[in-house]
Design a protein around this motif. Structure first.
Motif, PDB file in Angstrom:
ATOM      1  N   UNK A   1      15.472  89.906  15.310  1.00 24.69           N
ATOM      2  CA  UNK A   1      14.595  88.798  14.948  1.00 24.69           C
ATOM      3  C   UNK A   1      15.414  87.654  14.371  1.00 24.69           C
ATOM      4  N   UNK A   2      15.136  86.464  14.838  1.00 27.86           N
ATOM      5  CA  UNK A   2      15.757  85.277  14.256  1.00 27.86           C
ATOM      6  C   UNK A   2      15.096  84.968  12.922  1.00 27.86           C
ATOM      7  N   UNK A   3      15.854  84.456  11.984  1.00 31.78           N
ATOM      8  CA  UNK A   3      15.344  84.217  10.642  1.00 31.78           C
ATOM      9  C   UNK A   3      14.210  83.191  10.635  1.00 31.78           C
ATOM     10  N   UNK A   4      14.123  82.339  11.649  1.00 35.10           N
ATOM     11  CA  UNK A   4      13.098  81.304  11.684  1.00 35.10           C
ATOM     12  C   UNK A   4      11.877  81.674  12.531  1.00 35.10           C
TER      13      UNK A   4
ATOM     14  N   UNK B   1       9.033  86.240   9.312  1.00 34.53           N
ATOM     15  CA  UNK B   1       8.333  85.876   8.079  1.00 34.53           C
ATOM     16  C   UNK B   1       7.416  87.016   7.637  1.00 34.53           C
ATOM     17  N   UNK B   2       6.760  87.672   8.596  1.00 31.88           N
ATOM     18  CA  UNK B   2       5.899  88.809   8.264  1.00 31.88           C
ATOM     19  C   UNK B   2       6.703  89.969   7.681  1.00 31.88           C
ATOM     20  N   UNK B   3       7.874  90.227   8.256  1.00 32.20           N
ATOM     21  CA  UNK B   3       8.729  91.299   7.751  1.00 32.20           C
ATOM     22  C   UNK B   3       9.203  90.966   6.333  1.00 32.20           C
ATOM     23  N   UNK B   4       9.666  89.728   6.131  1.00 33.78           N
ATOM     24  CA  UNK B   4      10.118  89.326   4.797  1.00 33.78           C
ATOM     25  C   UNK B   4       8.983  89.402   3.780  1.00 33.78           C
ATOM     26  N   UNK B   5       7.805  88.959   4.180  1.00 37.32           N
ATOM     27  CA  UNK B   5       6.658  88.979   3.271  1.00 37.32           C
ATOM     28  C   UNK B   5       6.304  90.420   2.891  1.00 37.32           C
TER      29      UNK B   5
ATOM     30  N   UNK C   1      20.546  82.129  13.483  1.00 39.47           N
ATOM     31  CA  UNK C   1      21.189  81.554  14.653  1.00 39.47           C
ATOM     32  C   UNK C   1      20.169  81.181  15.705  1.00 39.47           C
ATOM     33  N   UNK C   2      20.670  80.867  16.884  1.00 41.98           N
ATOM     34  CA  UNK C   2      19.821  80.427  17.978  1.00 41.98           C
ATOM     35  C   UNK C   2      19.357  81.610  18.813  1.00 41.98           C
ATOM     36  N   UNK C   3      18.402  81.383  19.667  1.00 43.76           N
ATOM     37  CA  UNK C   3      17.895  82.418  20.564  1.00 43.76           C
ATOM     38  C   UNK C   3      18.997  82.911  21.486  1.00 43.76           C
ATOM     39  N   UNK C   4      19.865  82.018  21.901  1.00 50.64           N
ATOM     40  CA  UNK C   4      20.985  82.396  22.765  1.00 50.64           C
ATOM     41  C   UNK C   4      21.851  83.436  22.060  1.00 50.64           C
TER      42      UNK C   4
END
Length: 187
Positions: free
Chosen positions: A21-24, A29-33, A110-113
């Motif tokens: 998972x990308x941080x953005x 966000x659900x995992x972090x929450x 990072x980016x999706x790439x």
């Protein structure tokens, strides 16, 4: 409260594909929450040690059943835990047994790439490492038991430690390490 059937047959192994998972991402966000609470992290750690129903987790962690259930719902919604089994209490009530999700989660910046490249690299490394271990094991067995000789020609421990399979394994792991370093540096 004791359970009639044992939960020993439920394992805490994660056997699925790695979820990168990308941080953005919204999912991140659900995992972090879900993991933002110390209580949620204690519950997650507890089910990695020993999958269990909410009532058992509440007793083990000295928490209220409502608190444990709340956090398990959040963790399940975030995809970090799963219902692995159901058990019945002594009173006949059905209870869900929670375990870690099948798919381990990796969060990156990072980016999706880069996400796709990281996932591909992780999959290749697992396959390449497994192949290295298989070939090394074959060479070890051949070295230890495949050579002709009399019954008194059993190899010593020192001879087994100098077998070609160990050299092959160490050399292969070194090369894989170089590949990972090169990949990380060029990203």
């Amino acid at each position: 409260m004791s359970l009639l059937p044992s939960t020993d047959d439920v394992t805490a192994e994660q056997e699925g594909d790695i979820r990168v998972l990308g941080v953005d991402e919204d999912e991140t966000a659900n995992v972090f929450e879900a993991l933002s609470s110390e209580t949620a992290r204690r519950i997650l750690t507890a089910i990695y040690d020993d999958p269990a129903p909410p009532s058992e987790l509440a007793t083990r962690l000295d928490l209220s059943l409502q608190n444990v259930s709340y956090h398990l719902d959040n963790l399940e919604e975030a995809g970090v835990v799963r219902v692995a089994d159901t058990r019945y209490s002594e009173k006949g009530k059905e209870m869900n047994v929670y375990a870690p999700a099948d798919d381990p989660v990796v969060v990156f910046v990072g980016t999706t790439e880069r996400k796709t490249g990281l996932l591909d690299l992780l999959k290749r490394l697992v396959g390449a490492t497994g192949l290295l271990f298989l070939v090394s094991a074959f060479l070890f067995v051949f070295q230890a038991f495949g050579q002709p000789g009399g019954a008194g020609d059993t190899p010593t421990i020192l001879e087994l430690l100098s077998f070609p399979g160990l050299e092959f394994l160490l050399g292969g792991l070194f090369v894989l390490g170089l590949v990972v370093l090169w990949w990380a540096r060029n990203r």
